[in-house]
Design a protein around this motif. Structure first.
Motif, PDB file in Angstrom:
ATOM      1  N   ASP A 167     -28.386 -35.227 -98.746  1.00  0.00           N
ATOM      2  CA  ASP A 167     -28.356 -35.846 -97.591  1.00  0.00           C
ATOM      3  C   ASP A 167     -29.668 -36.290 -97.250  1.00  0.00           C
ATOM      4  N   TRP A 168     -30.217 -37.085 -97.820  1.00  0.00           N
ATOM      5  CA  TRP A 168     -31.911 -37.597 -97.727  1.00  0.00           C
ATOM      6  C   TRP A 168     -31.873 -38.081 -96.118  1.00  0.00           C
ATOM      7  N   ASP A 169     -30.957 -38.730 -95.652  1.00  0.00           N
ATOM      8  CA  ASP A 169     -31.052 -39.201 -93.956  1.00  0.00           C
ATOM      9  C   ASP A 169     -30.663 -38.002 -93.391  1.00  0.00           C
ATOM     10  N   GLY A 170     -30.413 -36.973 -93.629  1.00  0.00           N
ATOM     11  CA  GLY A 170     -30.292 -35.583 -92.487  1.00  0.00           C
ATOM     12  C   GLY A 170     -31.659 -35.304 -92.005  1.00  0.00           C
ATOM     13  N   ILE A 171     -32.719 -35.649 -92.617  1.00  0.00           N
ATOM     14  CA  ILE A 171     -34.132 -35.433 -92.071  1.00  0.00           C
ATOM     15  C   ILE A 171     -34.910 -36.706 -91.783  1.00  0.00           C
ATOM     16  N   ASP A 172     -35.034 -37.043 -90.491  1.00  0.00           N
ATOM     17  CA  ASP A 172     -35.635 -37.951 -89.817  1.00  0.00           C
ATOM     18  C   ASP A 172     -37.052 -38.494 -90.721  1.00  0.00           C
ATOM     19  N   GLY A 173     -36.985 -39.736 -91.170  1.00  0.00           N
ATOM     20  CA  GLY A 173     -38.102 -40.155 -91.842  1.00  0.00           C
ATOM     21  C   GLY A 173     -38.291 -39.901 -93.272  1.00  0.00           C
ATOM     22  N   LEU A 174     -37.835 -38.853 -93.640  1.00  0.00           N
ATOM     23  CA  LEU A 174     -37.738 -38.654 -95.179  1.00  0.00           C
ATOM     24  C   LEU A 174     -37.588 -39.710 -96.130  1.00  0.00           C
ATOM     25  N   ARG A 175     -36.610 -40.401 -95.974  1.00  0.00           N
ATOM     26  CA  ARG A 175     -36.124 -41.376 -96.925  1.00  0.00           C
ATOM     27  C   ARG A 175     -37.354 -42.748 -97.067  1.00  0.00           C
ATOM     28  N   GLN A 176     -37.859 -42.926 -96.070  1.00  0.00           N
ATOM     29  CA  GLN A 176     -38.913 -43.815 -95.803  1.00  0.00           C
ATOM     30  C   GLN A 176     -40.268 -43.502 -96.600  1.00  0.00           C
ATOM     31  N   THR A 177     -40.378 -42.254 -96.785  1.00  0.00           N
ATOM     32  CA  THR A 177     -41.615 -41.501 -97.478  1.00  0.00           C
ATOM     33  C   THR A 177     -41.637 -40.938 -98.710  1.00  0.00           C
ATOM     34  N   THR A 189     -36.650 -30.978 -89.993  1.00  0.00           N
ATOM     35  CA  THR A 189     -35.957 -31.866 -89.310  1.00  0.00           C
ATOM     36  C   THR A 189     -36.457 -33.236 -89.475  1.00  0.00           C
ATOM     37  N   ALA A 190     -37.765 -33.564 -89.537  1.00  0.00           N
ATOM     38  CA  ALA A 190     -38.318 -34.725 -89.614  1.00  0.00           C
ATOM     39  C   ALA A 190     -39.672 -34.751 -90.198  1.00  0.00           C
ATOM     40  N   VAL A 191     -40.048 -36.042 -91.026  1.00  0.00           N
ATOM     41  CA  VAL A 191     -41.460 -36.141 -91.767  1.00  0.00           C
ATOM     42  C   VAL A 191     -41.966 -37.323 -91.375  1.00  0.00           C
ATOM     43  N   ASP A 192     -43.184 -37.138 -91.197  1.00  0.00           N
ATOM     44  CA  ASP A 192     -44.178 -38.429 -90.980  1.00  0.00           C
ATOM     45  C   ASP A 192     -44.916 -38.441 -92.264  1.00  0.00           C
ATOM     46  N   GLY A 193     -44.626 -39.299 -93.071  1.00  0.00           N
ATOM     47  CA  GLY A 193     -45.420 -39.210 -94.364  1.00  0.00           C
ATOM     48  C   GLY A 193     -46.933 -39.837 -94.219  1.00  0.00           C
ATOM     49  N   PRO A 194     -47.154 -40.995 -93.554  1.00  0.00           N
ATOM     50  CA  PRO A 194     -48.410 -41.752 -93.468  1.00  0.00           C
ATOM     51  C   PRO A 194     -49.479 -40.491 -92.632  1.00  0.00           C
ATOM     52  N   GLY A 195     -48.715 -39.970 -91.746  1.00  0.00           N
ATOM     53  CA  GLY A 195     -49.315 -39.126 -90.776  1.00  0.00           C
ATOM     54  C   GLY A 195     -49.645 -37.448 -91.253  1.00  0.00           C
ATOM     55  N   GLU A 216     -44.558 -27.720 -85.742  1.00  0.00           N
ATOM     56  CA  GLU A 216     -45.278 -28.911 -86.342  1.00  0.00           C
ATOM     57  C   GLU A 216     -46.231 -28.474 -87.196  1.00  0.00           C
ATOM     58  N   LYS A 217     -46.296 -28.932 -88.328  1.00  0.00           N
ATOM     59  CA  LYS A 217     -47.175 -28.458 -89.445  1.00  0.00           C
ATOM     60  C   LYS A 217     -47.571 -29.665 -90.330  1.00  0.00           C
ATOM     61  N   ASP A 218     -49.037 -29.746 -90.514  1.00  0.00           N
ATOM     62  CA  ASP A 218     -49.532 -30.619 -91.221  1.00  0.00           C
ATOM     63  C   ASP A 218     -49.600 -30.381 -92.463  1.00  0.00           C
ATOM     64  N   PHE A 219     -49.542 -31.411 -93.626  1.00  0.00           N
ATOM     65  CA  PHE A 219     -49.432 -31.152 -94.990  1.00  0.00           C
ATOM     66  C   PHE A 219     -50.077 -32.208 -95.752  1.00  0.00           C
ATOM     67  N   ASP A 220     -50.598 -31.767 -96.871  1.00  0.00           N
ATOM     68  CA  ASP A 220     -51.180 -32.494 -97.904  1.00  0.00           C
ATOM     69  C   ASP A 220     -50.555 -32.798 -99.200  1.00  0.00           C
ATOM     70  N   PHE A 221     -49.220 -31.809 -99.316  1.00  0.00           N
ATOM     71  CA  PHE A 221     -48.257 -31.998-100.260  1.00  0.00           C
ATOM     72  C   PHE A 221     -46.889 -31.143 -99.741  1.00  0.00           C
ATOM     73  N   LEU A 222     -46.108 -31.914 -99.779  1.00  0.00           N
ATOM     74  CA  LEU A 222     -44.643 -31.641 -99.206  1.00  0.00           C
ATOM     75  C   LEU A 222     -43.519 -31.646-100.334  1.00  0.00           C
ATOM     76  N   HIS A 223     -43.021 -30.644-100.948  1.00  0.00           N
ATOM     77  CA  HIS A 223     -41.881 -30.542-101.710  1.00  0.00           C
ATOM     78  C   HIS A 223     -40.584 -30.509-100.822  1.00  0.00           C
ATOM     79  N   VAL A 224     -39.754 -31.293-100.706  1.00  0.00           N
ATOM     80  CA  VAL A 224     -38.477 -31.236 -99.879  1.00  0.00           C
ATOM     81  C   VAL A 224     -37.310 -31.119-100.706  1.00  0.00           C
ATOM     82  N   VAL A 225     -36.508 -30.065-100.418  1.00  0.00           N
ATOM     83  CA  VAL A 225     -35.128 -29.919-100.845  1.00  0.00           C
ATOM     84  C   VAL A 225     -34.069 -30.572 -99.455  1.00  0.00           C
ATOM     85  N   PRO A 226     -33.348 -31.667 -99.908  1.00  0.00           N
ATOM     86  CA  PRO A 226     -32.614 -32.406 -98.618  1.00  0.00           C
ATOM     87  C   PRO A 226     -31.406 -31.314 -98.249  1.00  0.00           C
TER      88      PRO A 226
END
Length: 458
Positions: free
Chosen positions: A142-152, A256-262, A280-290
């Motif tokens: 469920d990639w759409d279960g996390i806001d903004g994930l699919r787009q990034t 729950t949500a990801v802002d890739g460009p930010g 809220e957490k900043d990241f340089d690398f994000l490995h996501v399991v949906p």
């Protein structure tokens, strides 16, 4: 008027539009129904393995396997692709090469089930009949279960080894990261291969450590669960590697949500008192399991339980309400680990029990909940976690299973792909003989026990 015959779709269209009573839909014209001894839904590891097991026991069975995809994937290999150990091509084969010889491949998708009529409804409206049905279509990411994930996904440092196309991007990111924050996430259970989220972390940290950059990378493992691993015996050896890599564990953190460009990620954190807050957490690398769930056509079917998974007895893997329906693999509601290793032990159980039901007897092969999670804690060493229902340890080899071993690494990297493609998918049940009841149970009155020749005569 356009030259297409949509009569087979009429019942579903009427139900969707809600412009006709259900009675009209039930009496709509249907396409002729094909019938098989056994119908298998899903051509992944479970579908191909159980089909091959059935045909090795009875090559005369009329079996059809329904699968819409053109490619078959060895998904346990994607963690190694994300670590630069495997090439992605090693994990892919054409579906035509994986369908067991002797089974008919129905290149179609399933839309629903009519268990009272012993039929499966395809997306084009056609029906396929069966004497026994095996349902194993896997699960849905469920990639759409996390806001903004699919787009990034696949850019801005956001990746996942749970997708064939993205695993190479994981390795690219690991090689390029020299400093910053690396986040690894794990969603609520159940998920396929519950150890995979942290395996990505261990292999990445091992690489960074060998490159001398780990000291400049802040590694965090953010899990929706409350423990590192569900089987307590394996937590101490895993914690040794968590400490070795200096990783921070954040339990009860659900992405729950990801802002890739930010380069920002938000988590729902639940404290010991049950109070929820947003972190809220900043990241340089994000490995996501949906988050993961059963496919929609399963969730909306009469075969599903309250959580949407396909109901099954935990030992026989037979549906509790429809005696000629079985399930295995990721979609099955049995409380076992959702791994390919589990399928290796489930397939013979289902094969033997299906044949028993077809012969008018009750199931006698039993599944003990076996699953295996080769925890790749570093390049060259694996903690081979093998366990069954209730966390009972079920090691294959007479060695302490909690010790990281090079032998287990060799097994995973060199032998397991071949065991998967050339043995398991072809019905060779290596160390997979099921336990059996000492005597056949009292014969049961199941729909599958009807005389198939009379059915064909009608």
């Amino acid at each position: 008027d356009a030259g297409y015959d949509l009569s087979g779709l009429l019942p579903r269209l009427q139900q969707r539009w809600q412009q006709a009573p259900q009675a009209a839909a039930d009496t709509a014209p249907l396409a002729p129904t094909q019938r098989y001894d056994v119908l298998v839904v899903g051509g992944g590891a479970a579908g191909c393995a159980v089909t091959a097991s059935l045909l090795r026991r009875n090559p005369q069975l009329r079996i059809a396997l329904i699968e819409p995809r053109e490619q078959h994937y060895y998904q346990p290999g994607w963690t190694l692709v994300g670590a630069g150990v495997f090439d992605r091509a090693q994990t892919e084969r054409p579906m035509a090469r994986c369908i067991p010889h002797g089974a008919q491949w129905l290149h179609a998708a399933v839309a629903g089930f009519e268990p009272e009529q012993q039929r499966v409804v395809l997306e084009d409206g056609n029906r396929v009949g069966y004497r026994a049905l095996i349902v194993c279509p896997g699960l849905t990411l469920d990639w759409d279960g996390i806001d903004g994930l699919r787009q990034t996904l696949g850019k801005h440092g956001v990746t996942s080894n749970y997708q064939f196309e993205l695993a190479p991007y994981t390795w690219q990111l690991v090689q390029n990261l020299r400093r910053g924050r690396a986040l690894f996430t794990q969603p609520p259970m159940p998920i396929k291969c519950a150890g995979a989220p942290q395996k990505a972390m261990y292999l990445s940290c091992d690489w960074w450590q060998k490159q001398g950059v780990l000291k400049d990378i802040e590694v965090e493992f953010c899990s929706a669960g409350g423990v590192l691993f569900g089987v307590a015996d394996f937590v101490p050896p895993l914690m040794q590697y968590v400490e070795r890599y200096g990783a921070r564990l954040n339990f009860n953190h659900t992405l729950t949500a990801v802002d890739g460009p930010g380069h920002k990620a938000w988590f729902r954190q639940v404290d010991a008192e049950g109070k929820a807050s947003v972190v809220e957490k900043d990241f340089d690398f994000l490995h996501v399991v949906p988050p993961q769930r059963a496919p929609e056509f399963i969730r909306q079917s009469p075969l599903a339980n309250a959580d949407g998974w396909l109901e099954a007895d935990h030992e026989t893997l037979r549906h509790p309400r429809f005696g000629n329906i079985f399930s295995l693999g990721d979609v099955c509601a049995a409380p076992n680990a959702k791994t390919a290793a589990a399928v290796r032990k489930q397939a013979p159980v289902v094969a033997e029990n299906v044949l028993a039901v077809l012969a008018g007897r009750g199931p006698r092969a039993l599944y003990d909940g076996y699953g295996s999670c080769p925890l790749t804690v570093e390049r060259g060493k694996v903690v081979l976690a093998e366990f069954g229902y209730g966390g009972k340890l079920l090691p294959t080899f007479p060695l302490d299973p909690t010790v990281p071993r090079r032998l287990a690494w060799e097994l995973k990297v060199k032998l397991m792909p071949r065991i998967y493609f050339d043995l398991m998918l072809r019905g060779h049940e290596w160390l997979a003989a099921p336990k059996r009841l000492p005597h056949d149970p009292v014969p049961v009155d199941a729909p599958a026990a009807c005389n198939f020749e009379q059915e064909k005569g009608k």
